[in-house]
Design a protein around this motif. Structure first.
Motif, short mmCIF file in Angstrom:
data_model
loop_
_atom_site.label_atom_id
_atom_site.label_comp_id
_atom_site.label_asym_id
_atom_site.label_seq_id
_atom_site.Cartn_x
_atom_site.Cartn_y
_atom_site.Cartn_z
N ARG A 26 0.82 -1.21 0.00
CA ARG A 26 0.00 0.00 0.00
C ARG A 26 0.86 1.26 0.00
O ARG A 26 0.57 2.23 -0.68
N ALA A 27 1.93 1.27 0.83
CA ALA A 27 2.84 2.41 0.78
C ALA A 27 3.69 2.29 -0.49
O ALA A 27 3.93 1.19 -0.98
N THR A 28 4.10 3.44 -1.03
CA THR A 28 4.94 3.41 -2.23
C THR A 28 6.26 2.72 -1.92
O THR A 28 6.97 3.13 -1.00
N PRO A 29 6.61 1.64 -2.66
CA PRO A 29 7.89 0.96 -2.39
C PRO A 29 9.09 1.86 -2.72
O PRO A 29 9.00 2.75 -3.56
N ILE A 30 10.20 1.57 -2.04
CA ILE A 30 11.48 2.20 -2.39
C ILE A 30 12.10 1.33 -3.48
O ILE A 30 12.58 0.24 -3.19
N TYR A 31 12.04 1.79 -4.71
CA TYR A 31 12.59 1.00 -5.83
C TYR A 31 14.10 1.23 -5.86
O TYR A 31 14.60 2.04 -6.64
N ASN A 62 12.92 6.93 -12.01
CA ASN A 62 12.79 5.84 -11.02
C ASN A 62 11.34 5.89 -10.54
O ASN A 62 10.79 6.98 -10.36
N PRO A 63 10.69 4.74 -10.32
CA PRO A 63 9.26 4.76 -9.96
C PRO A 63 8.96 5.47 -8.63
O PRO A 63 7.89 6.08 -8.49
N THR A 64 9.86 5.41 -7.63
CA THR A 64 9.60 6.11 -6.37
C THR A 64 9.67 7.62 -6.61
O THR A 64 8.84 8.40 -6.14
N GLN A 65 10.68 8.02 -7.37
CA GLN A 65 10.84 9.43 -7.75
C GLN A 65 9.61 9.91 -8.53
O GLN A 65 9.13 11.03 -8.34
#
Ligand SMILES: *Cc1c(COP(=O)(O)O)cnc(C)c1O
Length: 427
Positions: A26-31, A62-65
């Motif tokens: 649920r939380a945004t992963p750190i990719y 980057n997906p987290t960014q």
């Protein structure tokens, strides 16, 4: 969402994010990866040629960014954004997209000290030149403009003094001369001020300050308002001329209203390299979820502290735009009716020695060179950040020997005031 536009607090929690499609997290992963596997050779070629959006390498995307970028773009009401390693990196890449050697820009003189150094010294090495204008005098911005001017730069709420700026009046000057207005919105945050709604074209943040909000992660961001016409003049060749490194693509033609954001990424971030780490992007995203709550509390506490200081016999003056008798109060009410923010200055009657004693006597406040932390922070500029200046220069910079700057935190106001009270008793 039901058929209504989400409000600011909802966007602060949700914009850009969804449960992870692979794991359901649920939380945004750190990719935490440097690179991304291509589907096949054609996919790789399309990514490198800018024909398709996708991840190649964490220096570029980057997906987290990406979640952080979408969230801040949503909070500012912009079209797209680029997150980078620091506020200074954001400024560098924003100017890199629009400046050629020999070009200049007009900037308000009342800026964060680090920005004054970056513009006045480091940028000279690129043959980019700054012309200073007086924040309170709109005509002085116009006076600095010539045929090589490419932008106007201001802070919405100026560091360190905490004064609001008439964004709409300066935007009008910029647009009359075919220039974009770049606004550093670090001190206000989009919760208090949304510069794009007042005519700004580009918004910059040091995410290190209120957006991250907890004093633990460096970051910066550039938000593209999506409204400036980069092809109207020939003055922005990086956006309006074919790019040799991308097979002759013209960014403004190919990407329309997000061309500036794309240029900061594919020309600036790719080649100059100040990428934000996925971990820092995650920390700042988490901080943003509580931005509305924190900014409200920061502003309430700062107003209580400013009112208390005003009545103290050892305090000569208090400059906080939230005080009704402050000369900046009218602009604050117009641009930032929800509050006047956390940062302001006041003067000690005892001057330089009193400032030093005061700062050393505080216990809850931390003596350091930052703002926008949950914790209350203090600095005495004359004995620290501005100590190389003469007395006349100190006064001109708003950092006279008696000046103390506070960044009021989100602790209990009574405890913040009690700490100030005991430190003043030592002066
Ligand atoms: C801190 C700050 C910057 C620079 O940001 P960094 O993240 O420290 O590089 C720029 N503008 C303002 C108003 C700031 O407070």
């Amino acid at each position: 969402m039901p058929n209504q536009q989400p409000g600011f607090s909802t966007l602060a929690v949700h914009a850009g994010a969804a449960p992870d499609p692979t794991t359901g997290a649920r939380a945004t992963p750190i990719y935490q990866t440097t690179s991304f596997v291509f589907e096949n050779a054609d996919h790789a070629a399309a990514l490198f040629g800018l024909q398709q959006f996708g991840n190649i390498y964490t220096r570029i995307t980057n997906p987290t960014q990406a979640v952080l970028e979408e969230r801040v773009a949503a909070l500012e009401g912009g079209a797209a954004a680029l997150a980078v390693a620091s506020g200074h990196a954001a400024q560098l890449l924003a100017f890199n997209a629009i400046m050629q050697p020999g070009d200049n820009f007009v900037a308000a003189r009342k800026l964060y000290g680090g920005s004054i150094n970056q513009f006045g010294h480091a940028f000279k090495n690129f043959d980019w030149h700054v012309r200073w204008a007086d924040t309170a005098n709109t005509a002085s911005f116009e006076a600095g403009i010539d045929e090589r001017t490419r932008a106007i730069f201001i802070e919405s709420l100026a560091n360190p003094g905490g004064t609001f700026v008439d964004i709409a009046a300066i935007a009008e000057v910029a647009h009359r001369h075919g220039l974009p207005l770049i606004v550093d919105n670090t001190m206000a945050s989009p919760y208090l001020v949304r510069p794009l709604e007042h005519g700004a074209d580009i918004v910059i943040h040091s995410l290190t300050k209120f957006l991250g909000g907890h004093g633990n992660s460096m970051g910066g961001i550039i938000v593209d308002g999506g409204t400036f016409d980069w092809s109207a003049s020939g003055n922005y060749p990086a956006l309006s001329q074919p790019r040799p490194e991308y097979g002759g693509v013209v960014l403004h033609q190919a990407f329309g209203n997000i061309a500036f954001a794309i240029a900061t990424r594919v020309l600036g971030l790719r080649d100059l390299g100040p990428a934000i780490s996925p971990f820092n992007a995650f920390m700042i995203l988490t901080g943003i979820e509580t931005l509305p709550l924190r900014m409200q509390k920061h502003s309430e506490n700062a107003l209580a502290v400013a009112n208390w200081l005003k009545g103290h016999p050892k305090v000569g003056w208090v400059s906080y735009a939230g005080l009704e008798d402050d000369p900046n109060y009218e602009l604050q009410q117009r641009y930032s009716p929800k509050g006047a923010g956390a940062v302001f200055t006041f003067g000690l009657k005892g001057g330089y020695e009193a400032g030093k004693t005061f700062v050393e006597s505080l216990q809850l406040f931390s003596h350091l060179a930052n703002i926008g932390d949950t914790r209350s922070l203090v600095i005495h500029p004359a004995s620290t950040t501005h100590r190389q200046l003469t007395e006349d220069q100190l006064v001109a910079a708003g950092a006279g020997p008696d000046v103390v700057r506070l960044s009021v935190g989100i602790e209990d106001a009574a405890d913040i005031i009690a700490d100030l009270d005991q430190a003043l008793s030592k002066v």
